[in-house]
Design an enzyme around this catalytic site. Sequence first.
Site, PDB file in Angstrom:
ATOM      1  N   LYS A  67     -12.187   1.380  -2.527  1.00 37.82           N
ATOM      2  CA  LYS A  67     -11.607   1.646  -1.207  1.00 37.82           C
ATOM      3  C   LYS A  67     -12.685   1.555  -0.140  1.00 37.82           C
ATOM      4  O   LYS A  67     -12.475   0.943   0.925  1.00 37.82           O
ATOM      5  CB  LYS A  67     -10.934   3.036  -1.191  1.00 37.82           C
ATOM      6  CG  LYS A  67      -9.652   3.065  -2.013  1.00 37.82           C
ATOM      7  CD  LYS A  67      -9.168   4.473  -2.324  1.00 37.82           C
ATOM      8  CE  LYS A  67      -7.956   4.418  -3.255  1.00 37.82           C
ATOM      9  NZ  LYS A  67      -7.524   5.736  -3.736  1.00 37.82           N
ATOM     10  N   GLN A  81      -9.299  11.948  -2.672  1.00 40.64           N
ATOM     11  CA  GLN A  81      -8.930  11.340  -3.953  1.00 40.64           C
ATOM     12  C   GLN A  81      -8.464  12.410  -4.950  1.00 40.64           C
ATOM     13  O   GLN A  81      -9.157  13.405  -5.165  1.00 40.64           O
ATOM     14  CB  GLN A  81     -10.148  10.581  -4.518  1.00 40.64           C
ATOM     15  CG  GLN A  81      -9.868   9.823  -5.792  1.00 40.64           C
ATOM     16  CD  GLN A  81      -8.895   8.652  -5.604  1.00 40.64           C
ATOM     17  OE1 GLN A  81      -9.011   7.881  -4.657  1.00 40.64           O
ATOM     18  NE2 GLN A  81      -7.934   8.536  -6.496  1.00 40.64           N
ATOM     19  N   ASP A 139      -2.669   8.691   2.997  1.00 38.24           N
ATOM     20  CA  ASP A 139      -2.103   8.716   1.650  1.00 38.24           C
ATOM     21  C   ASP A 139      -0.621   9.101   1.695  1.00 38.24           C
ATOM     22  O   ASP A 139       0.081   9.012   0.687  1.00 38.24           O
ATOM     23  CB  ASP A 139      -2.868   9.752   0.801  1.00 38.24           C
ATOM     24  CG  ASP A 139      -3.239   9.200  -0.561  1.00 38.24           C
ATOM     25  OD1 ASP A 139      -2.957   8.024  -0.817  1.00 38.24           O
ATOM     26  OD2 ASP A 139      -3.813   9.965  -1.365  1.00 38.24           O
TER      27      ASP A 139
END
Length: 297
Positions: A51, A95, A118
């Site tokens: 990412k 994450q 997200d």
Amino acid sequence: MKLIDGKVVAERINGETREKVAELKRRGITPGLAVVLVGEDPASIAYVRNKDKLSKELGFYSEKIELKATIAQEELLAIVRDLNANPAIHGILVQSPLPPQLNEQEIVQALDPAKDVDGLHPMNIGKLAMGDLTALVPCTPLGCQRLIAESGIEMCGAHVVIIGRSMLVGKPLALLLMRKGKGGDATVTVAHSRSRDLPQITRSADVLVAAIGKPEFVRSEFVREGAVVIDVGVNRIDDPAKPKGYRLTGDVAFDEVAPKTRAITPVPGGVGPMTVAMLMANTIAACQNQTGLFAES
Ligand code: NAP
């Protein structure tokens, strides 16, 4: 049988994102993404590295924040609040999974919903459920939907069966595909570990999505002739013959299922690259919203 190449579609989307970044920069704005990694889970390290690398390649301002697995909840909350207040950062991703001492829900709820690229903050999930197009939608479901659309597969009226009801994949994907309008209007069934006679349910699918986390779980008898199969699963299998000592496999037994299908995604190279591409696209949308520029995607 058509192989749905997620890498090719993701590269096309990343090309569009690169152009959007350049356009924003011409207006004096550099979109910023912060990716927070807690601990040393090998898969998470690899995801965060990808990412961070892609966001830099596309021209974003990128911050990779690596934290010890022993970090306390309050410390992590303070980092999230700092990122919320940082005008150079338009998108924040923490994450998952987080180490067990941390309360993941509280961390997600501490995110500024406008920076929640997200798409897991209750505000964004709520907007998605309400059909509000300003929602930031979780990246993997968004990637699945885009991959299906780019492969010319009509969702309107199709019966989609999703195996898996997680907040990360199954649930938001169901909301997305049943939403009214373009890319939606599907009839969605969500199955899980308590579903009775799973193969009978999945055989009624025009489009079958596997998001289970069990290698090669979906066998030939789960799939009807001519169905489309989207494999979200990413499972590491020990394999001493491979340089890294493992190989990746999906939730679908590809070799026996593929010949029956109209189209199928491979693992790796299917949904995975799309997830990262949609994270970048979400960051652009978040940046455009925060800077008062209209987000058209
Ligand atoms: P998760 O939170 O563990 O959820 C798994 C789901 O599968 C649960 O709903 C579970 O049912 C269901 N399930 C488990 N065993 C089952 C069985 N025997 N029969 C029917 N359903 C069963 O996993 P997740 O986060 O959604 O991830 C799923 C997979 O996708 C994993 O392999 C993950 O690595 C992968 N993934 C890939 C990407 C990507 O970018 N490609 C992104 C995210 C996740 P219950 O709810 O009843 O327990």
